[in-house]
Design a protein around this motif. Structure first.
Motif, PDB file in Angstrom:
ATOM      1  N   GLY A 184       0.798  -1.231   0.000  1.00 29.66           N
ATOM      2  CA  GLY A 184       0.000   0.000   0.000  1.00 29.66           C
ATOM      3  C   GLY A 184       0.825   1.273   0.000  1.00 29.66           C
ATOM      4  N   PHE A 185       2.142   1.184  -0.200  1.00 32.10           N
ATOM      5  CA  PHE A 185       2.972   2.407  -0.167  1.00 32.10           C
ATOM      6  C   PHE A 185       2.669   3.285  -1.389  1.00 32.10           C
ATOM      7  CE2 PHE A 185       5.587  -0.393  -2.799  1.00 32.10           C
ATOM      8  CZ  PHE A 185       6.131   0.449  -3.742  1.00 32.10           C
ATOM      9  N   ASP A 186       2.823   4.614  -1.216  1.00 30.59           N
ATOM     10  CA  ASP A 186       2.640   5.512  -2.356  1.00 30.59           C
ATOM     11  C   ASP A 186       3.872   6.369  -2.615  1.00 30.59           C
ATOM     12  OD1 ASP A 186       2.447   7.373  -0.305  1.00 30.59           O
ATOM     13  OD2 ASP A 186       0.264   7.531  -0.422  1.00 30.59           O
ATOM     14  N   ASN A 187       4.914   6.169  -1.826  1.00 29.68           N
ATOM     15  CA  ASN A 187       6.134   6.962  -2.033  1.00 29.68           C
ATOM     16  C   ASN A 187       7.342   6.178  -1.525  1.00 29.68           C
ATOM     17  OD1 ASN A 187       7.743   9.116  -2.667  1.00 29.68           O
ATOM     18  ND2 ASN A 187       7.254  10.301  -0.832  1.00 29.68           N
ATOM     19  N   VAL A 188       8.414   6.196  -2.323  1.00 26.37           N
ATOM     20  CA  VAL A 188       9.655   5.529  -1.900  1.00 26.37           C
ATOM     21  C   VAL A 188      10.727   6.598  -1.732  1.00 26.37           C
ATOM     22  CG1 VAL A 188      11.393   3.772  -2.466  1.00 26.37           C
ATOM     23  CG2 VAL A 188       9.073   3.548  -3.355  1.00 26.37           C
ATOM     24  N   ILE A 189      11.365   6.608  -0.591  1.00 22.78           N
ATOM     25  CA  ILE A 189      12.461   7.545  -0.336  1.00 22.78           C
ATOM     26  C   ILE A 189      13.751   6.734  -0.236  1.00 22.78           C
ATOM     27  CG2 ILE A 189      13.417   9.180   1.367  1.00 22.78           C
ATOM     28  CD1 ILE A 189      10.922  10.263  -0.039  1.00 22.78           C
ATOM     29  N   LEU A 190      14.756   7.149  -0.975  1.00 17.70           N
ATOM     30  CA  LEU A 190      16.019   6.409  -0.960  1.00 17.70           C
ATOM     31  C   LEU A 190      17.061   7.142  -0.129  1.00 17.70           C
ATOM     32  CD1 LEU A 190      16.169   5.495  -4.755  1.00 17.70           C
ATOM     33  CD2 LEU A 190      15.563   3.974  -2.851  1.00 17.70           C
ATOM     34  N   ARG A 191      17.781   6.407   0.657  1.00 20.00           N
ATOM     35  CA  ARG A 191      18.926   6.951   1.393  1.00 20.00           C
ATOM     36  C   ARG A 191      20.138   6.178   0.877  1.00 20.00           C
ATOM     37  NH1 ARG A 191      19.808   9.711   6.252  1.00 20.00           N
ATOM     38  NH2 ARG A 191      21.685   9.103   7.371  1.00 20.00           N
ATOM     39  N   GLY A 192      20.966   6.834   0.084  1.00 20.37           N
ATOM     40  CA  GLY A 192      22.047   6.136  -0.618  1.00 20.37           C
ATOM     41  C   GLY A 192      21.595   5.859  -2.045  1.00 20.37           C
ATOM     42  N   ASP A 193      22.537   5.461  -2.877  1.00 22.34           N
ATOM     43  CA  ASP A 193      22.250   5.312  -4.304  1.00 22.34           C
ATOM     44  C   ASP A 193      22.255   3.838  -4.718  1.00 22.34           C
ATOM     45  OD1 ASP A 193      21.978   5.451  -6.984  1.00 22.34           O
ATOM     46  OD2 ASP A 193      23.826   6.590  -7.371  1.00 22.34           O
ATOM     47  N   PRO A 194      21.077   3.295  -5.046  1.00 19.52           N
ATOM     48  CA  PRO A 194      21.033   1.877  -5.445  1.00 19.52           C
ATOM     49  C   PRO A 194      21.689   1.598  -6.800  1.00 19.52           C
ATOM     50  CG  PRO A 194      18.830   2.856  -5.554  1.00 19.52           C
ATOM     51  CD  PRO A 194      19.741   3.913  -5.020  1.00 19.52           C
ATOM     52  N   ASN A 195      21.974   2.670  -7.555  1.00 19.85           N
ATOM     53  CA  ASN A 195      22.579   2.456  -8.884  1.00 19.85           C
ATOM     54  C   ASN A 195      24.087   2.248  -8.815  1.00 19.85           C
ATOM     55  OD1 ASN A 195      20.109   2.830 -10.267  1.00 19.85           O
ATOM     56  ND2 ASN A 195      20.290   5.015  -9.792  1.00 19.85           N
ATOM     57  N   THR A 196      24.672   2.595  -7.683  1.00 20.07           N
ATOM     58  CA  THR A 196      26.116   2.386  -7.508  1.00 20.07           C
ATOM     59  C   THR A 196      26.312   1.762  -6.128  1.00 20.07           C
ATOM     60  OG1 THR A 196      26.346   4.559  -6.515  1.00 20.07           O
ATOM     61  CG2 THR A 196      26.784   4.418  -8.887  1.00 20.07           C
ATOM     62  N   GLY A 197      27.311   0.986  -5.953  1.00 16.70           N
ATOM     63  CA  GLY A 197      27.623   0.438  -4.630  1.00 16.70           C
ATOM     64  C   GLY A 197      26.622  -0.602  -4.169  1.00 16.70           C
ATOM     65  N   ARG A 198      26.777  -1.020  -2.913  1.00 15.21           N
ATOM     66  CA  ARG A 198      25.971  -2.129  -2.405  1.00 15.21           C
ATOM     67  C   ARG A 198      25.410  -1.836  -1.014  1.00 15.21           C
ATOM     68  NH1 ARG A 198      28.060  -7.850  -4.728  1.00 15.21           N
ATOM     69  NH2 ARG A 198      28.307  -7.168  -6.869  1.00 15.21           N
ATOM     70  N   CYS A 199      25.094  -0.572  -0.758  1.00 23.75           N
ATOM     71  CA  CYS A 199      24.621  -0.213   0.572  1.00 23.75           C
ATOM     72  C   CYS A 199      23.645   0.964   0.450  1.00 23.75           C
ATOM     73  CB  CYS A 199      25.859   0.162   1.401  1.00 23.75           C
ATOM     74  SG  CYS A 199      25.496   0.835   2.994  1.00 23.75           S
ATOM     75  N   PHE A 200      22.383   0.750   0.774  1.00 17.90           N
ATOM     76  CA  PHE A 200      21.407   1.844   0.754  1.00 17.90           C
ATOM     77  C   PHE A 200      20.156   1.394   1.497  1.00 17.90           C
ATOM     78  CE2 PHE A 200      18.004   0.598  -2.228  1.00 17.90           C
ATOM     79  CZ  PHE A 200      18.564  -0.539  -2.768  1.00 17.90           C
ATOM     80  N   ILE A 201      19.232   2.345   1.696  1.00 12.94           N
ATOM     81  CA  ILE A 201      17.956   2.015   2.352  1.00 12.94           C
ATOM     82  C   ILE A 201      16.817   2.582   1.503  1.00 12.94           C
ATOM     83  CG2 ILE A 201      16.561   2.231   4.461  1.00 12.94           C
ATOM     84  CD1 ILE A 201      19.190   2.852   5.955  1.00 12.94           C
TER      85      ILE A 201
END
Ligand SMILES: Cc1cc2nc3c(=O)[nH]c(=O)nc-3n(C[C@H](O)[C@H](O)[C@H](O)COP(=O)(O)OP(=O)(O)OC[C@H]3O[C@@H](n4cnc5c(N)ncnc54)[C@H](O)[C@@H]3O)c2cc1C
Length: 406
Positions: free
Chosen positions: A337-354
């Protein structure tokens, strides 16, 4: 003497039996499991057992002494065929009938079978129990080819383990992205990138129409005519709750055994817990059937209390994890049911984010990749029913907990 029979022999069963003793159950306890193995942890099957070469995996849920010390009787390799609620007894496949005063259903789930032509050929595998894992491992070898039908957690974890053993791996996913049912496009894209970096071929929108081969599998055919060659085909298309026994006994079923907030079925002498149970979740305001260790353990604790006459409402925060390569994914809460995703860190580079999932201003859940400390803090925040400031969350120069709102 009172007797509690626990049907099933895995995470929910063992926790329930142990919790019964903790809650003061003085009567007999018998766990009846159709699995012939001593109760073992399931998560390592796709993570450690497949990728290791050691012969006998040592993954017991509890040590042998635990059952003796707590006076818990284990009947392994025995299937319960029938529950007679009028006589309060169960019938085993051996013909034996055993009486109960209270009954706990922890029958779990089984792998959903594929029904396309060729589905019975040698080399078509499923991964639910230890026997499956050992059979798959037996047929694995460097440079052999595996096709995995289904890009969910089981498929992705198995792919990582198979790559570790030097196999050629292709994942065929019917949806436009892997993990589509469970997570956001951002997290799906991240896992696709990592698997491709690790040498896995991922084909999405791939509808398998036949398994090719005469006696043994040779490949998988898609609806567009493409054929992917394979020595092993692993089917990872989800699980179905094991409800047949409960259904035949006249218990209410709807995507699992229907239980109330105390894990009671419509027969109050019978509780259910774990992958087989469908329950209203007070945090989300609707019924869910969860497939996780957390849920199996937490529901089992509540069910045991209920059997001991201590009624407590189930309200635990769902959490889950998945290990692939050097990635530890830890999920707190449910993203439904989520309507918004907020990223902390960059999933397009590296291997660590939320990835944080919001519905309006409410934080529903978070997928934490290689962020164990943050996972613990977010879990606490969700347990306390608090939220966070989305703009601050996305700014890595701001301490995570400073973006939490009281
Ligand atoms: C490969 C794999 C990896 C996983 N990884 C993770 C992970 O990383 N994190 C996570 O949270 N979860 C993971 N899971 C899911 C997790 O293992 C399940 O949620 C959990 O095992 C559920 O426990 P359960 O006791 O409810 O049911 P199950 O584990 O399904 O056990 C049910 C048991 O009941 C027995 N049974 C059923 N019917 C009968 C009958 N009539 N008579 C006697 N016995 C019966 C079955 O043989 C089975 O042993 C994974 C699952 C698999 C298969």
């Amino acid at each position: 003497m009172q007797h509690c029979i626990v049907i099933g022999g895995s995470h929910a069963a063992v926790q329930l039996a142990f919790s019964l003793r903790q809650e003061g159950w003085n009567g007999n306890i018998t766990i009846i499991s159709s699995d012939e193995n001593f109760p073992y942890h399931r998560p390592p099957l796709s993570k450690i057992v497949l990728s290791s070469e050691s012969s006998v995996p040592n993954i017991p849920i509890r040590a042998t002494e635990f059952y003796e010390k707590n006076n818990i009787n284990l009947l392994l390799g025995k299937q319960v065929l029938r529950i007679d609620r009028e006589k309060s007894n169960v019938t085993l496949n051996s013909g034996e009938e055993i009486n109960y005063t209270k009954l706990a259903l922890t029958t779990g789930a089984y792998a959903r079978k594929i029904s396309i032509p060729g589905h019975n050929l040698k080399g078509v595998c499923y991964l639910r129990d230890l026997r499956d894992a050992l059979e798959i491992r037996e047929s694995m070898a460097p440079n052999k080819s595996a096709v995995i039908i289904g890009g969910g957690y089981i498929g992705l974890e198995a792919a990582a383990s198979m790559r570790k053993r030097g196999m050629n791996v292709t994942i065929l996913e019917a949806m436009p992205r892997v993990l589509a049912r469970i997570t956001s496009p951002e997290v799906s894209a991240f896992y696709t990138r990592i698997h491709e970096e690790e040498g896995v071929t991922i084909i999405t929108n791939a509808s398998a129409t036949a398994i090719e081969g005469a006696d043994c599998v040779t490949g998988v055919r898609l609806d567009d005519g493409r054929i992917f060659k394979a020595d092993i085909i692993l089917i990872g298309i989800g699980v179905l709750p094991a409800t047949e026994l409960a259904c035949a006994a006249g218990l209410d079923i709807n995507d699992g055994i229907m239980v109330d907030e105390f894990c009671r079925t419509n027969d109050h002498n019978i509780v259910a817990a774990g992958d087989c149970a469908n329950q209203f979740h007070p945090i989300y305001g609707h019924r869910v059937r969860l497939e996780s260790i957390q849920n199996a353990n937490d529901q089992a604790k509540i069910a045991a209390k209920t059997l001991c006459g201590k009624l407590e409402t189930y309200s635990a925060l769902p959490w889950f994890w998945s290990d692939q390569y050097d990635l530890k994914l830890q999920i707190a809460g449910l993203a439904q049911g989520f309507d918004n995703v907020i990223l902390r860190g960059d999933p397009n580079t590296g291997r660590c984010f939320i990835a944080f999932y919001f519905k309006g201003s409410t934080l529903l859940s978070a997928d934490c990749i290689n962020s164990p400390k943050e996972f613990m803090a977010i879990k606490r925040l969700l347990v306390d029913k608090k939220t966070a400031n989305p703009t601050m969350l996305s700014d890595q120069s701001i301490n995570l907990v400073d973006s939490f709102i009281d």
